[in-house]
Design a protein around this motif. Sequence first.
Motif, PDB file in Angstrom:
ATOM      1  N   TRP A 242       0.846  -1.189   0.000  1.00 47.44           N
ATOM      2  CA  TRP A 242       0.000   0.000   0.000  1.00 47.44           C
ATOM      3  C   TRP A 242       0.883   1.242   0.000  1.00 47.44           C
ATOM      4  O   TRP A 242       1.873   1.304   0.735  1.00 47.44           O
ATOM      5  N   THR A 243       0.496   2.236  -0.774  1.00 47.25           N
ATOM      6  CA  THR A 243       1.083   3.568  -0.698  1.00 47.25           C
ATOM      7  C   THR A 243      -0.023   4.496  -0.221  1.00 47.25           C
ATOM      8  O   THR A 243      -1.023   4.692  -0.910  1.00 47.25           O
ATOM      9  N   LEU A 244       0.134   5.007   1.001  1.00 47.08           N
ATOM     10  CA  LEU A 244      -0.869   5.867   1.617  1.00 47.08           C
ATOM     11  C   LEU A 244      -0.377   7.313   1.591  1.00 47.08           C
ATOM     12  O   LEU A 244       0.751   7.597   1.983  1.00 47.08           O
ATOM     13  N   THR A 245      -1.253   8.196   1.137  1.00 48.48           N
ATOM     14  CA  THR A 245      -0.911   9.607   1.002  1.00 48.48           C
ATOM     15  C   THR A 245      -1.936  10.449   1.743  1.00 48.48           C
ATOM     16  O   THR A 245      -3.146  10.275   1.533  1.00 48.48           O
ATOM     17  N   PRO A 246      -1.474  11.376   2.599  1.00 46.48           N
ATOM     18  CA  PRO A 246      -2.431  12.260   3.278  1.00 46.48           C
ATOM     19  C   PRO A 246      -3.198  13.083   2.238  1.00 46.48           C
ATOM     20  O   PRO A 246      -2.654  13.479   1.211  1.00 46.48           O
ATOM     21  N   ASP A 247      -4.462  13.328   2.534  1.00 46.00           N
ATOM     22  CA  ASP A 247      -5.333  14.065   1.618  1.00 46.00           C
ATOM     23  C   ASP A 247      -6.121  15.106   2.412  1.00 46.00           C
ATOM     24  O   ASP A 247      -7.352  15.076   2.440  1.00 46.00           O
ATOM     25  N   GLY A 248      -5.399  15.970   3.102  1.00 52.19           N
ATOM     26  CA  GLY A 248      -6.050  16.962   3.954  1.00 52.19           C
ATOM     27  C   GLY A 248      -6.154  16.440   5.380  1.00 52.19           C
ATOM     28  O   GLY A 248      -5.631  15.381   5.726  1.00 52.19           O
ATOM     29  N   THR A 249      -6.866  17.170   6.202  1.00 52.90           N
ATOM     30  CA  THR A 249      -7.006  16.818   7.608  1.00 52.90           C
ATOM     31  C   THR A 249      -7.824  15.539   7.767  1.00 52.90           C
ATOM     32  O   THR A 249      -8.952  15.454   7.292  1.00 52.90           O
ATOM     33  N   ASP A 250      -7.224  14.544   8.407  1.00 52.87           N
ATOM     34  CA  ASP A 250      -7.896  13.279   8.736  1.00 52.87           C
ATOM     35  C   ASP A 250      -8.414  12.525   7.520  1.00 52.87           C
ATOM     36  O   ASP A 250      -9.369  11.749   7.615  1.00 52.87           O
ATOM     37  N   ARG A 251      -7.800  12.728   6.369  1.00 50.37           N
ATOM     38  CA  ARG A 251      -8.184  11.995   5.159  1.00 50.37           C
ATOM     39  C   ARG A 251      -6.922  11.399   4.528  1.00 50.37           C
ATOM     40  O   ARG A 251      -5.858  12.004   4.558  1.00 50.37           O
ATOM     41  N   TRP A 252      -7.082  10.210   3.955  1.00 49.13           N
ATOM     42  CA  TRP A 252      -5.984   9.519   3.284  1.00 49.13           C
ATOM     43  C   TRP A 252      -6.471   8.956   1.964  1.00 49.13           C
ATOM     44  O   TRP A 252      -7.657   8.631   1.815  1.00 49.13           O
ATOM     45  N   ARG A 253      -5.549   8.810   1.037  1.00 39.95           N
ATOM     46  CA  ARG A 253      -5.779   8.084  -0.209  1.00 39.95           C
ATOM     47  C   ARG A 253      -4.781   6.932  -0.223  1.00 39.95           C
ATOM     48  O   ARG A 253      -3.675   7.070   0.292  1.00 39.95           O
TER      49      ARG A 253
END
Length: 174
Positions: free
Chosen positions: A89-100
């Motif tokens: 998995w590659t997890l990327t932050p997407d703003g506050t309390d959100r991930w992609r």
Amino acid sequence: MKRLLVLFCCLWLASCGSVTVQDYAGEQPKLDLISFFDRPVEAWGIFQDRSGQVIKRFHVDITSRRDGDRLILDERFVYSDGTTQQRVWTLTPDGTDRWRGTADDVIGEAIGELAGNALRWQYQLNLPVDDTTYVVTFDDWMYLMDEDTLINRSSMLKFGVELGQVTLFFRRQN
């Protein structure tokens, strides 16, 4: 009168909202993915079909690393029948309390939202079964129990019909 009763029942059922991750905003301890996966993690899980029968058991070793702001999780599965699988998995932050999140067998991106001790992941996955690959939808809910223990319960769906559930217990290693 019958139609009115049916209409009332439909409206009542529609008003029964589903659970959102924000329902857990006040729960402690607060889940921080980067902190939880800052050392090796071991997990144990089962897949149950819709009747509740355990179809597969598995063990997972998870190592992680940081790549800038991204979190890379390398999952190594060993199933009870002796087969193995790897998912990165590659997890990327997407703003506050959100991930992609992305992985080779995930279609598009997984979308994750954090609140309190909970994380909800939603994604589609290519699932190989025998000689066929099925596209299934996962609705993952993860709950941090203490600083070293995370529980995951997932519904696996096809065309909106639940095929089964996956239950996982994650434990951080020392």
